[in-house]
Motif scaffolding. Structure first.
Motif, PDB file in Angstrom:
ATOM      1  N   ALA A  60       0.834  -1.208   0.000  1.00  0.00           N
ATOM      2  CA  ALA A  60       0.000   0.000   0.000  1.00  0.00           C
ATOM      3  C   ALA A  60       0.867   1.256   0.000  1.00  0.00           C
ATOM      4  O   ALA A  60       0.560   2.235  -0.701  1.00  0.00           O
ATOM      5  N   TRP A  61       1.955   1.235   0.781  1.00  0.00           N
ATOM      6  CA  TRP A  61       2.859   2.393   0.817  1.00  0.00           C
ATOM      7  C   TRP A  61       3.472   2.631  -0.558  1.00  0.00           C
ATOM      8  O   TRP A  61       3.572   3.770  -1.012  1.00  0.00           O
ATOM      9  N   ARG A  62       3.867   1.545  -1.220  1.00  0.00           N
ATOM     10  CA  ARG A  62       4.425   1.671  -2.567  1.00  0.00           C
ATOM     11  C   ARG A  62       3.404   2.294  -3.526  1.00  0.00           C
ATOM     12  O   ARG A  62       3.722   3.225  -4.277  1.00  0.00           O
ATOM     13  N   THR A  63       2.176   1.793  -3.492  1.00  0.00           N
ATOM     14  CA  THR A  63       1.131   2.329  -4.370  1.00  0.00           C
ATOM     15  C   THR A  63       0.841   3.791  -4.051  1.00  0.00           C
ATOM     16  O   THR A  63       0.656   4.607  -4.960  1.00  0.00           O
ATOM     17  N   LEU A  64       0.818   4.129  -2.758  1.00  0.00           N
ATOM     18  CA  LEU A  64       0.501   5.498  -2.356  1.00  0.00           C
ATOM     19  C   LEU A  64       1.531   6.497  -2.859  1.00  0.00           C
ATOM     20  O   LEU A  64       1.169   7.498  -3.502  1.00  0.00           O
ATOM     21  N   TRP A  65       2.818   6.244  -2.597  1.00  0.00           N
ATOM     22  CA  TRP A  65       3.803   7.260  -2.976  1.00  0.00           C
ATOM     23  C   TRP A  65       3.998   7.335  -4.487  1.00  0.00           C
ATOM     24  O   TRP A  65       4.214   8.421  -5.045  1.00  0.00           O
ATOM     25  N   VAL A  66       3.881   6.194  -5.168  1.00  0.00           N
ATOM     26  CA  VAL A  66       3.967   6.212  -6.631  1.00  0.00           C
ATOM     27  C   VAL A  66       2.794   7.013  -7.219  1.00  0.00           C
ATOM     28  O   VAL A  66       2.981   7.833  -8.136  1.00  0.00           O
ATOM     29  N   THR A  67       1.607   6.792  -6.678  1.00  0.00           N
ATOM     30  CA  THR A  67       0.429   7.539  -7.139  1.00  0.00           C
ATOM     31  C   THR A  67       0.588   9.021  -6.901  1.00  0.00           C
ATOM     32  O   THR A  67       0.271   9.845  -7.778  1.00  0.00           O
ATOM     33  N   MET A  68       1.085   9.408  -5.729  1.00  0.00           N
ATOM     34  CA  MET A  68       1.214  10.820  -5.411  1.00  0.00           C
ATOM     35  C   MET A  68       2.276  11.498  -6.267  1.00  0.00           C
ATOM     36  O   MET A  68       2.139  12.681  -6.612  1.00  0.00           O
ATOM     37  N   VAL A  69       3.331  10.779  -6.640  1.00  0.00           N
ATOM     38  CA  VAL A  69       4.333  11.352  -7.550  1.00  0.00           C
ATOM     39  C   VAL A  69       3.701  11.619  -8.919  1.00  0.00           C
ATOM     40  O   VAL A  69       3.833  12.710  -9.483  1.00  0.00           O
ATOM     41  N   LEU A 189      -8.655   8.642 -10.222  1.00  0.00           N
ATOM     42  CA  LEU A 189      -8.156   8.093 -11.481  1.00  0.00           C
ATOM     43  C   LEU A 189      -6.677   7.719 -11.362  1.00  0.00           C
ATOM     44  O   LEU A 189      -6.234   6.722 -11.940  1.00  0.00           O
ATOM     45  N   ALA A 190      -5.909   8.521 -10.620  1.00  0.00           N
ATOM     46  CA  ALA A 190      -4.479   8.242 -10.455  1.00  0.00           C
ATOM     47  C   ALA A 190      -4.255   6.899  -9.766  1.00  0.00           C
ATOM     48  O   ALA A 190      -3.367   6.129 -10.151  1.00  0.00           O
ATOM     49  N   PHE A 191      -5.072   6.597  -8.753  1.00  0.00           N
ATOM     50  CA  PHE A 191      -4.959   5.299  -8.080  1.00  0.00           C
ATOM     51  C   PHE A 191      -5.299   4.159  -9.040  1.00  0.00           C
ATOM     52  O   PHE A 191      -4.668   3.097  -8.999  1.00  0.00           O
ATOM     53  N   VAL A 192      -6.292   4.394  -9.899  1.00  0.00           N
ATOM     54  CA  VAL A 192      -6.632   3.384 -10.909  1.00  0.00           C
ATOM     55  C   VAL A 192      -5.447   3.145 -11.828  1.00  0.00           C
ATOM     56  O   VAL A 192      -5.073   1.994 -12.110  1.00  0.00           O
ATOM     57  N   GLY A 193      -4.834   4.230 -12.313  1.00  0.00           N
ATOM     58  CA  GLY A 193      -3.696   4.099 -13.219  1.00  0.00           C
ATOM     59  C   GLY A 193      -2.532   3.355 -12.600  1.00  0.00           C
ATOM     60  O   GLY A 193      -1.939   2.462 -13.223  1.00  0.00           O
ATOM     61  N   THR A 194      -2.202   3.697 -11.356  1.00  0.00           N
ATOM     62  CA  THR A 194      -1.097   3.027 -10.667  1.00  0.00           C
ATOM     63  C   THR A 194      -1.375   1.544 -10.484  1.00  0.00           C
ATOM     64  O   THR A 194      -0.516   0.693 -10.750  1.00  0.00           O
ATOM     65  N   THR A 195      -2.579   1.231 -10.022  1.00  0.00           N
ATOM     66  CA  THR A 195      -2.922  -0.172  -9.757  1.00  0.00           C
ATOM     67  C   THR A 195      -2.898  -1.004 -11.031  1.00  0.00           C
ATOM     68  O   THR A 195      -2.371  -2.121 -11.041  1.00  0.00           O
ATOM     69  N   VAL A 196      -3.453  -0.474 -12.116  1.00  0.00           N
ATOM     70  CA  VAL A 196      -3.461  -1.202 -13.384  1.00  0.00           C
ATOM     71  C   VAL A 196      -2.034  -1.441 -13.863  1.00  0.00           C
ATOM     72  O   VAL A 196      -1.692  -2.540 -14.334  1.00  0.00           O
ATOM     73  N   SER A 197      -1.181  -0.434 -13.748  1.00  0.00           N
ATOM     74  CA  SER A 197       0.207  -0.589 -14.168  1.00  0.00           C
ATOM     75  C   SER A 197       0.941  -1.625 -13.319  1.00  0.00           C
ATOM     76  O   SER A 197       1.710  -2.437 -13.841  1.00  0.00           O
ATOM     77  N   GLU A 198       0.686  -1.599 -12.008  1.00  0.00           N
ATOM     78  CA  GLU A 198       1.341  -2.550 -11.113  1.00  0.00           C
ATOM     79  C   GLU A 198       0.913  -3.991 -11.390  1.00  0.00           C
ATOM     80  O   GLU A 198       1.655  -4.929 -11.104  1.00  0.00           O
ATOM     81  N   MET A 199      -0.265  -4.152 -11.950  1.00  0.00           N
ATOM     82  CA  MET A 199      -0.755  -5.502 -12.246  1.00  0.00           C
ATOM     83  C   MET A 199       0.025  -6.151 -13.386  1.00  0.00           C
ATOM     84  O   MET A 199       0.051  -7.383 -13.492  1.00  0.00           O
ATOM     85  N   THR A 200       0.630  -5.342 -14.231  1.00  0.00           N
ATOM     86  CA  THR A 200       1.321  -5.898 -15.400  1.00  0.00           C
ATOM     87  C   THR A 200       2.801  -5.528 -15.484  1.00  0.00           C
ATOM     88  O   THR A 200       3.536  -6.172 -16.223  1.00  0.00           O
ATOM     89  N   ALA A 201       3.215  -4.485 -14.755  1.00  0.00           N
ATOM     90  CA  ALA A 201       4.587  -3.996 -14.960  1.00  0.00           C
ATOM     91  C   ALA A 201       5.299  -3.679 -13.659  1.00  0.00           C
ATOM     92  O   ALA A 201       6.034  -2.698 -13.563  1.00  0.00           O
ATOM     93  N   SER A 202       5.066  -4.497 -12.605  1.00  0.00           N
ATOM     94  CA  SER A 202       5.724  -4.239 -11.334  1.00  0.00           C
ATOM     95  C   SER A 202       5.765  -5.510 -10.497  1.00  0.00           C
ATOM     96  O   SER A 202       4.977  -6.440 -10.712  1.00  0.00           O
ATOM     97  N   ASN A 203       6.698  -5.530  -9.561  1.00  0.00           N
ATOM     98  CA  ASN A 203       6.746  -6.636  -8.611  1.00  0.00           C
ATOM     99  C   ASN A 203       6.485  -6.145  -7.187  1.00  0.00           C
ATOM    100  O   ASN A 203       6.837  -6.788  -6.216  1.00  0.00           O
ATOM    101  N   GLU A 204       5.855  -4.972  -7.101  1.00  0.00           N
ATOM    102  CA  GLU A 204       5.448  -4.393  -5.823  1.00  0.00           C
ATOM    103  C   GLU A 204       4.156  -3.627  -6.034  1.00  0.00           C
ATOM    104  O   GLU A 204       3.776  -3.316  -7.164  1.00  0.00           O
ATOM    105  N   GLY A 205       3.497  -3.270  -4.930  1.00  0.00           N
ATOM    106  CA  GLY A 205       2.286  -2.459  -5.006  1.00  0.00           C
ATOM    107  C   GLY A 205       1.015  -3.289  -4.902  1.00  0.00           C
ATOM    108  O   GLY A 205       1.043  -4.519  -5.018  1.00  0.00           O
TER     109      GLY A 205
END
Length: 258
Positions: A60-69, A189-205
């Motif tokens: 959650a912390w990873r998703t939060l700070w990535v989204t806020m950036v 919308l930013a949280f949606v974008g981060t989560t969708v990206s993390e589902m396919t292009a990340s090993n965290e979040g």
């Protein structure tokens, strides 16, 4: 019914509705003995949140700070671009149709391209959050400036104000309610974008957690991840609502008596 009582009801109405939904959800799962692998009950989701709280907090912390950036970049670009579009009829005519066409493109389609450019990790998630959230900010700032009353502008020009003065001292303050309205839409919308990206292009979040939990049939954990994302988005939404009410009191003065 008094105004204070009405406001009190309005304040607690969302929590009452949420509690009602949870109770009905739990009752359906219990009454029909729904398998937790298909549709976990709120009790099971709560158990998984407690059991895996350390892992969930990390993701959650990873998703939060990535989204806020990504969201921070969207605010800067959105405000600058909105100011450009709203302050010039030529820019409005030239840029707005192209931006509308760009916004219609599914942002998930950009993720494979971003992975090629930036690799798997933070880069694609930040940029996806930015791409999906800057458009509402740009549109609302541009709308607030472009809809400035011609009569008001004429009076100010007669009094000696230059075009820049009108935009900065009148146009921008007038656009603030539009701006805060766009922030409340854009952050979700930013949280949606981060989560969708993390589902396919990340090993965290949280997005990665959703895929991992789903593949291991831990549906309670997957739903728990969704709850956490929703909670973070709701907190940020409420934060902007509070800031809006404190900084744009003049815009809400007419509705305070209702």
């Amino acid at each position: 019914m008094s105004t204070s009582h009405t406001k009190h009801l309005e304040r607690w109405a969302p929590w009452g509705l949420l509690l009602l939904v949870i109770v009905i959800w739990q009752a359906i799962c219990s009454a029909f003995n729904v398998s937790e692998y298909i549709f976990p009950s709120p009790a099971r989701i709560a158990e998984q949140l407690v059991e895996f709280h350390a892992e969930i907090l990390k993701h959650a912390w990873r998703t939060l700070w990535v989204t806020m950036v990504g969201f921070g970049i969207a605010i800067v670009v959105g405000v600058l671009l909105g100011f450009l579009i709203g302050s010039s009829r030529l820019a409005y005519a030239a840029i707005y149709p192209l931006m509308t066409a760009f916004n219609a493109l599914p942002k998930a389609a950009f993720i494979p391209i971003l992975v090629v450019w930036f690799g798997i990790g933070v880069g694609p998630a930040v940029l996806t959050a930015f791409l999906i959230s800057f458009f509402p900010i740009t549109v609302n700032i541009a709308t607030g400036l472009a809809t400035l009353e011609p009569e008001l502008e004429d009076v100010l020009r007669v009094l000696g104000a230059k075009r820049w003065d009108v935009l900065v001292k009148v146009g921008l303050p007038r656009s603030m309610p539009y701006f805060y309205g766009s922030l409340k839409v854009a952050i979700t919308l930013a949280f949606v974008g981060t989560t969708v990206s993390e589902m396919t292009a990340s090993n965290e979040g949280i997005g990665y957690l959703l895929i991992s939990a789903g593949s291991s049939m831990q549906m309670g954990l997957a739903f728990g991840g969704l709850v956490v994302v929703g909670a973070m988005a709701m907190v940020m939404y409420e934060l902007f609502s509070v800031i809006e009410k404190r900084t744009t009191v003049w815009a809400h003065r007419g509705s305070q008596g209702h």
